[in-house]
Write an enzyme that holds these catalytic residues in place. Structure first.
Site, mmCIF file in Angstrom:
data_model
loop_
_atom_site.group_PDB
_atom_site.id
_atom_site.type_symbol
_atom_site.label_atom_id
_atom_site.label_comp_id
_atom_site.label_asym_id
_atom_site.label_seq_id
_atom_site.Cartn_x
_atom_site.Cartn_y
_atom_site.Cartn_z
ATOM 1 N N HIS A 97 83.787 83.835 55.724
ATOM 2 C CA HIS A 97 84.678 82.764 55.242
ATOM 3 C C HIS A 97 86.006 82.714 56.005
ATOM 4 O O HIS A 97 86.747 81.737 55.885
ATOM 5 C CB HIS A 97 85.020 82.958 53.759
ATOM 6 C CG HIS A 97 83.861 82.782 52.831
ATOM 7 N ND1 HIS A 97 83.064 81.663 52.843
ATOM 8 C CD2 HIS A 97 83.360 83.587 51.852
ATOM 9 C CE1 HIS A 97 82.120 81.785 51.903
ATOM 10 N NE2 HIS A 97 82.274 82.940 51.300
ATOM 11 N N ASP A 144 73.884 84.108 53.047
ATOM 12 C CA ASP A 144 74.781 84.378 51.919
ATOM 13 C C ASP A 144 74.776 83.136 51.008
ATOM 14 O O ASP A 144 74.630 82.011 51.481
ATOM 15 C CB ASP A 144 76.199 84.636 52.445
ATOM 16 C CG ASP A 144 77.178 85.094 51.371
ATOM 17 O OD1 ASP A 144 77.452 86.302 51.300
ATOM 18 O OD2 ASP A 144 77.668 84.230 50.614
ATOM 19 N N HIS A 155 77.062 81.668 49.610
ATOM 20 C CA HIS A 155 78.207 80.796 49.849
ATOM 21 C C HIS A 155 78.159 80.260 51.279
ATOM 22 O O HIS A 155 77.575 80.886 52.160
ATOM 23 C CB HIS A 155 79.513 81.569 49.588
ATOM 24 C CG HIS A 155 79.555 82.199 48.229
ATOM 25 N ND1 HIS A 155 79.314 83.552 48.023
ATOM 26 C CD2 HIS A 155 79.728 81.653 47.009
ATOM 27 C CE1 HIS A 155 79.371 83.805 46.716
ATOM 28 N NE2 HIS A 155 79.612 82.676 46.078
ATOM 29 N N ASP A 165 74.140 87.803 47.646
ATOM 30 C CA ASP A 165 74.542 87.099 46.426
ATOM 31 C C ASP A 165 73.649 85.893 46.121
ATOM 32 O O ASP A 165 73.854 85.205 45.130
ATOM 33 C CB ASP A 165 76.027 86.691 46.479
ATOM 34 C CG ASP A 165 76.485 86.250 47.851
ATOM 35 O OD1 ASP A 165 75.622 85.982 48.710
ATOM 36 O OD2 ASP A 165 77.705 86.149 48.068
HETATM 37 ZN ZN LIG Z 1 78.909 85.101 49.348
#
Ligand SMILES: [Zn+2]
Length: 366
Positions: free
Chosen positions: A139, A176, A178, A264
């Protein structure tokens, strides 16, 4: 076949402090642990040891990344800011990115570990490698920390491979839960990197990772987002791989595949709403390995990102590393039957519709 492992005890000493999940504590929020605590990562390392897999992996010693290397992706301003915070504790050095004492040094060691793994793969010392590093990176943006991430480990490894190792084309498959927004930003106008992120629709960052984010300029067509609806299970992920991720890799023919690997997307994650299992992660790994074997001598680098269920994540990670190493340690995931039998593990019509939309973008990859 040799599989490398990057690990260092200091990765677990990056301290994210007291929060309640990712919310800073303070009345009316009672102090609790931060989501991105060392627990899941420590338990991965421990499970590797007790199963015996740890002994079979080629140990890659990390080093600290240099300032020049961090600047392959980040601004000097960001580097100096994190450096200045090295002896202080912050609730937030970016957007939901806390730092503790020594975070700057440990973050350099994380990026440097990923760079060492890249070199070992490209020098042929190992076929593939898993960098069990912390803090995570996917990120982080050029000018700021974000989403528990300090420096863009995977993005910097990709820049290094293109700049110093004479590679012409690399690909990222970020699984992931996200959106891999930092890696996307690092190569958004660069056709030398195919960046693919499969994630939960608009989880984090807010309103990021849409299908319409398809690259720009010379990089137009070389960024693919697969924002699966919440509740997607193994069936949706396998279909998305078979119909989008893997065909995209074959169309592009990368010389190295980097997988920002968050767990996740596993069922039961506190900040993800997908339903992957150990068997699911194993299946996705096998698909990427087949493509890598066909195109780039099996060269896969996985960089550890998220995964916040400390109970289940070690089994997901162990399954992936066993698959990378072509080993079977006889460890059964005690969660597999329970989460594997959850309703709607198979592809659902609304998930199929989403995959169909992304499939249309494949023709732009040359
Ligand atoms: Zn994540």
């Amino acid at each position: 076949m040799k599989t490398g492992l990057v690990f260092h005890e200091l990765y677990l000493w990056h301290h994210t402090g007291n929060h309640a999940d990712y919310i800073p504590y303070g009345y009316p929020v009672e102090p609790l642990n931060h989501s991105e605590s060392p627990d899941a990562k420590r338990r991965i390392k421990n499970l590797l040891e007790v199963s015996g897999l740890y002994e079979k992996l080629f140990k890659i010693s990390p080093r600290k990344a240099t300032k020049d290397e961090i600047l392959y992706f980040h601004t000097e301003n960001h580097f100096e800011k994190i450096k200045s915070l090295n002896n202080s504790i912050t609730v937030d050095a970016g957007i939901t990115a806390p730092t503790g004492i020594g975070t700057f040094d440990i973050a350099l060691l994380a990026t440097g570990g990923v760079l060492e793994a890249t070199d070992k793969i490209l020098e042929g010392k190992v076929n593939n490698a898993y960098a069990l590093v912390r803090p995570p990176g996917h990120h982080a943006m050029p000018n700021r920390a974000m989403g528990f991430c300090i420096f863009g480990n995977a993005a910097i490894a990709g820049k290094h491979a293109l700049k110093n190792k004479d590679l012409k084309k690399i690909a990222f498959v970020d699984w992931d839960v996200h959106h891999g927004n930092g890696t996307q930003a690092a190569f958004y106008d660069d056709p030398r990197a195919l960046t693919i992120s499969i994630h939960q629709d608009r989880n984090f960052p807010t309103n990021s990772g849409l299908i319409s984010e398809n690259g720009e300029g010379k990089g137009e067509g070389y960024n693919l987002n697969i924002p699966l609806p919440p509740g997607s299970g193994v069936g949706a992920y396998e279909e998305a791989f078979d119909r989008v991720v893997i065909p995209a890799l074959y169309a592009y023919e990368p010389e190295l595949i980097i997988v920002p690997s968050g767990f996740d997307g596993g069922a039961g994650d506190p900040i993800g709403r997908q339903m992957l299992t150990s068997e699911g992660f194993k299946s996705l790994t096998t698909k990427i390995m087949k493509a890598a074997n066909d195109m780039c001598e099996g060269r896969i680098l996985m960089t550890h990102e998220g995964g916040y269920s400390a109970a289940t994540v070690p089994f997901f990670a162990h399954a992936v590393m066993e698959t990378l190493a072509n080993e079977n340690m006889g460890i059964e995931d005690p969660f597999q039957n329970i989460i594997g039998n959850l309703g709607q593990q198979e592809l659902q019509p609304h998930q199929d519709d989403l995959i169909k939309q992304v499939e249309k973008l494949l023709k732009k990859i040359k």
